[in-house]
Design a protein around this motif. Structure first.
Motif, PDB file in Angstrom:
ATOM      1  N   PRO A  86       0.819  -1.210   0.000  1.00  0.00           N
ATOM      2  CA  PRO A  86       0.000   0.000   0.000  1.00  0.00           C
ATOM      3  C   PRO A  86       0.856   1.264   0.000  1.00  0.00           C
ATOM      4  N   PHE A 113       0.206   4.086   1.214  1.00  0.00           N
ATOM      5  CA  PHE A 113      -0.410   4.971   2.197  1.00  0.00           C
ATOM      6  C   PHE A 113      -0.224   4.338   3.568  1.00  0.00           C
ATOM      7  N   ILE A 119      -1.764   3.527   7.591  1.00  0.00           N
ATOM      8  CA  ILE A 119      -2.975   3.209   8.338  1.00  0.00           C
ATOM      9  C   ILE A 119      -2.806   3.711   9.777  1.00  0.00           C
ATOM     10  N   THR A 165      -8.416   7.169  12.124  1.00  0.00           N
ATOM     11  CA  THR A 165      -9.513   6.706  11.266  1.00  0.00           C
ATOM     12  C   THR A 165     -10.800   6.577  12.069  1.00  0.00           C
ATOM     13  N   LEU A 214      -7.488  -1.360   6.946  1.00  0.00           N
ATOM     14  CA  LEU A 214      -6.834  -1.432   5.639  1.00  0.00           C
ATOM     15  C   LEU A 214      -7.822  -1.828   4.543  1.00  0.00           C
ATOM     16  N   HIS A 231     -11.327   2.484   4.113  1.00  0.00           N
ATOM     17  CA  HIS A 231     -11.119   3.298   2.912  1.00  0.00           C
ATOM     18  C   HIS A 231     -10.854   4.767   3.243  1.00  0.00           C
ATOM     19  N   ARG A 285      -7.329   7.017   3.780  1.00  0.00           N
ATOM     20  CA  ARG A 285      -5.898   6.852   3.550  1.00  0.00           C
ATOM     21  C   ARG A 285      -5.113   8.053   4.061  1.00  0.00           C
ATOM     22  N   THR A 303      -1.281   9.857   3.663  1.00  0.00           N
ATOM     23  CA  THR A 303      -0.150   9.869   2.758  1.00  0.00           C
ATOM     24  C   THR A 303       1.147   9.744   3.540  1.00  0.00           C
ATOM     25  N   ASP A 318      -4.571  13.222   2.528  1.00  0.00           N
ATOM     26  CA  ASP A 318      -5.185  12.391   3.551  1.00  0.00           C
ATOM     27  C   ASP A 318      -6.698  12.505   3.399  1.00  0.00           C
ATOM     28  N   ARG A 340      -9.044  11.871  -0.716  1.00  0.00           N
ATOM     29  CA  ARG A 340      -7.773  11.222  -1.016  1.00  0.00           C
ATOM     30  C   ARG A 340      -7.278  11.582  -2.420  1.00  0.00           C
TER      31      ARG A 340
END
Length: 346
Positions: free
Chosen positions: A44, A46, A48, A53, A84, A88, A90, A92, A168, A199
Motif C-alpha cells: 500500500p 499509504f 494506516i 480513522t 486497511l 477506505h 488513507r 499519505t 489524507d 484522497r
C-alpha cells in the motif's frame, strides 16, 4: 467471452448486523484471500492510523464504523487489517480507470469501467433501522459504493480523474457511500463534498428526485461544480488538475455528446452505453478501464436497472416496492465480459 454473475443481497436492520451478514457472505467467497494476495503483490502507498480513522468515522460516518465492527465480529481480524481493507480512509506518508455518465431528463445512466479483480460481484439493497438512508446499488470494496440511489431519490456515480498528489482523506467508493448514506438532494451532496477530506481527484455526478443535477469536480486541494449532462475522465473546470494525457477521455466525451444531441429515452441511452458498437462501452480490461457494468437510475420512480458485461438485458429493481416491504424475486444477475480476468469473488 467469460460468463460473470453478481449476487443480490438485501438487509433490513442495523449496520452492525449488516456487517455480520456481509462477513458471512465473504466467508463463502475467496474475496478476502484475493484481496490479501493483491496487497502482497503491491505494498500500500499509504499509511494506516487506527485512532485517527476511528475519529474521522465518528465525525462523518459513525454508522458505517458499526458495520465494520460487525464484520470484525465474524472475520476475527485485527483492527489494522479491518481498517486497511474496509474503512477506505488513507494517510499519505497507478492505475487508470474509465467510467462514462449521461444525465437524461429523468434518469442517470453510467458505465463502470475498471479491473474485474477489484469487483465485488455483490448488489445490495439496505434499509437501516439505526440511522442513515436506505440505499440500492452495487458494492465496491465491500463497504463502499461506486454508484447507487437512496430512498430520498438521490442518485450518485463517480468518474476517476487522477491520483497524483494525493491527500489524507476518504477514497472514492467510501465517498460514494457517504453521499448515499447521508444526503437527500444535490445541495446536500455538494455541501458534504465541500466538508469531507478527499484522497484523490474525482468527479461526483448526482441527480435528485426534483431532477436537479450537478457534476462536482473534486481534488484534495479544490472543488468546483458544473451543471452539464455528460462526464468522462477529465475535469472541465479544475483543468489545472488534469492528467497530462486526456485524449481518450475527450474523444469518448465527444462521441457521447454527438450521440446525445437529442434527448434519448432511457432504453436507447442504456443501449448506447451497453453495446460496444457505439464505442462508449470499453473492453480495455487489462488497462484497468474495461466496462464491468452498466447501471441506470430513475430518481422519481425509485427504480434501478443494471447489467453485467456487454449487450446484456438489464435487471430491474422497484426500490420503492422493496422499501414498502415487498421481497425480491431474484437473487443474482448474469452477463458476459470479453476477458479472462476474474472477479475478486471468484
Amino acid at each position: 467471452m467469460q460468463f460473470v454473475q453478481s449476487d443480490i443481497m438485501t438487509h433490513r436492520g442495523s449496520h452492525f448486523d449488516l456487517g455480520v451478514k456481509t462477513a458471512q457472505w465473504m466467508q463463502q467467497t475467496p474475496l478476502l484471500k484475493n484481496r490479501e494476495k493483491e496487497w502482497r503483490k503491491r505494498m500500500p502507498r499509504f499509511d494506516i492510523h487506527i485512532k485517527e480513522t476511528y475519529d474521522i468515522f465518528q465525525t462523518y460516518a459513525p454508522h458505517i464504523w458499526e458495520e465494520i465492527k460487525g464484520m470484525q465480529e465474524v472475520l476475527n481480524l485485527p483492527s489494522n487489517q479491518m481498517v486497511l481493507n474496509f474503512a477506505h480512509y488513507r494517510f499519505t506518508p497507478l492505475t487508470n480507470s474509465g467510467c462514462t455518465v449521461y444525465l437524461g431528463n429523468d434518469y442517470m445512466v453510467r458505465n463502470y469501467d475498471y479491473h474485474p479483480a477489484t469487483y465485488d460481484g455483490r448488489y445490495l439493497l439496505f434499509q437501516p433501522t439505526d440511522g442513515g438512508l436506505a440505499q440500492i446499488g452495487p458494492t465496491s470494496r465491500v463497504t463502499g459504493r461506486m454508484d447507487g440511489m437512496n430512498e430520498a431519490g438521490l442518485v450518485m456515480g463517480y468518474n476517476f480523474m487522477h491520483r497524483k498528489k494525493p491527500g489524507d482523506g476518504f477514497v472514492c467508493y467510501m465517498i460514494g457511500r457517504l453521499i448515499l448514506q447521508y444526503c437527500k438532494d444535490v445541495e446536500d451532496a455538494i455541501k458534504l463534498l465541500k466538508t469531507i477530506p478527499h484522497r484523490s481527484s474525482f468527479s461526483y455526478i448526482v441527480m435528485d428526485k426534483a431532477l436537479n443535477h450537478a457534476i462536482i469536480e473534486v481534488s484534495p486541494r479544490s472543488i468546483d461544480v458544473r451543471y452539464d449532462n455528460t462526464c468522462t475522465n477529465h475535469f472541465q473546470l479544475l483543468t489545472h488538475e488534469n492528467r497530462n494525457y486526456t485524449k481518450e477521455s475527450k474523444a469518448r466525451l465527444d462521441r457521447l455528446n454527438q450521440s446525445t444531441q437529442h434527448q434519448l429515452n432511457k432504453f436507447d441511452a442504456f443501449e448506447l452505453f451497453n453495446n460496444p458498437d457505439f464505442d462508449i462501452y470499453s473492453k480495455l480490461f487489462n488497462s484497468w478501464s474495461g466496462t464491468i457494468h452498466t447501471s441506470m437510475y430513475e430518481p422519481q420512480q425509485l427504480a434501478a436497472w443494471i447489467s453485467l458485461g456487454e449487450n446484456s438485458k438489464p435487471t430491474y429493481f422497484d426500490f420503492q416496492q422493496w422499501l414498502n416491504g415487498t421481497s425480491l424475486d431474484v437473487s443474482t444477475f448474469k452477463g458476459y465480459i470479453d476477458t479472462d480476468l476474474t472477479f475478486a469473488t471468484y
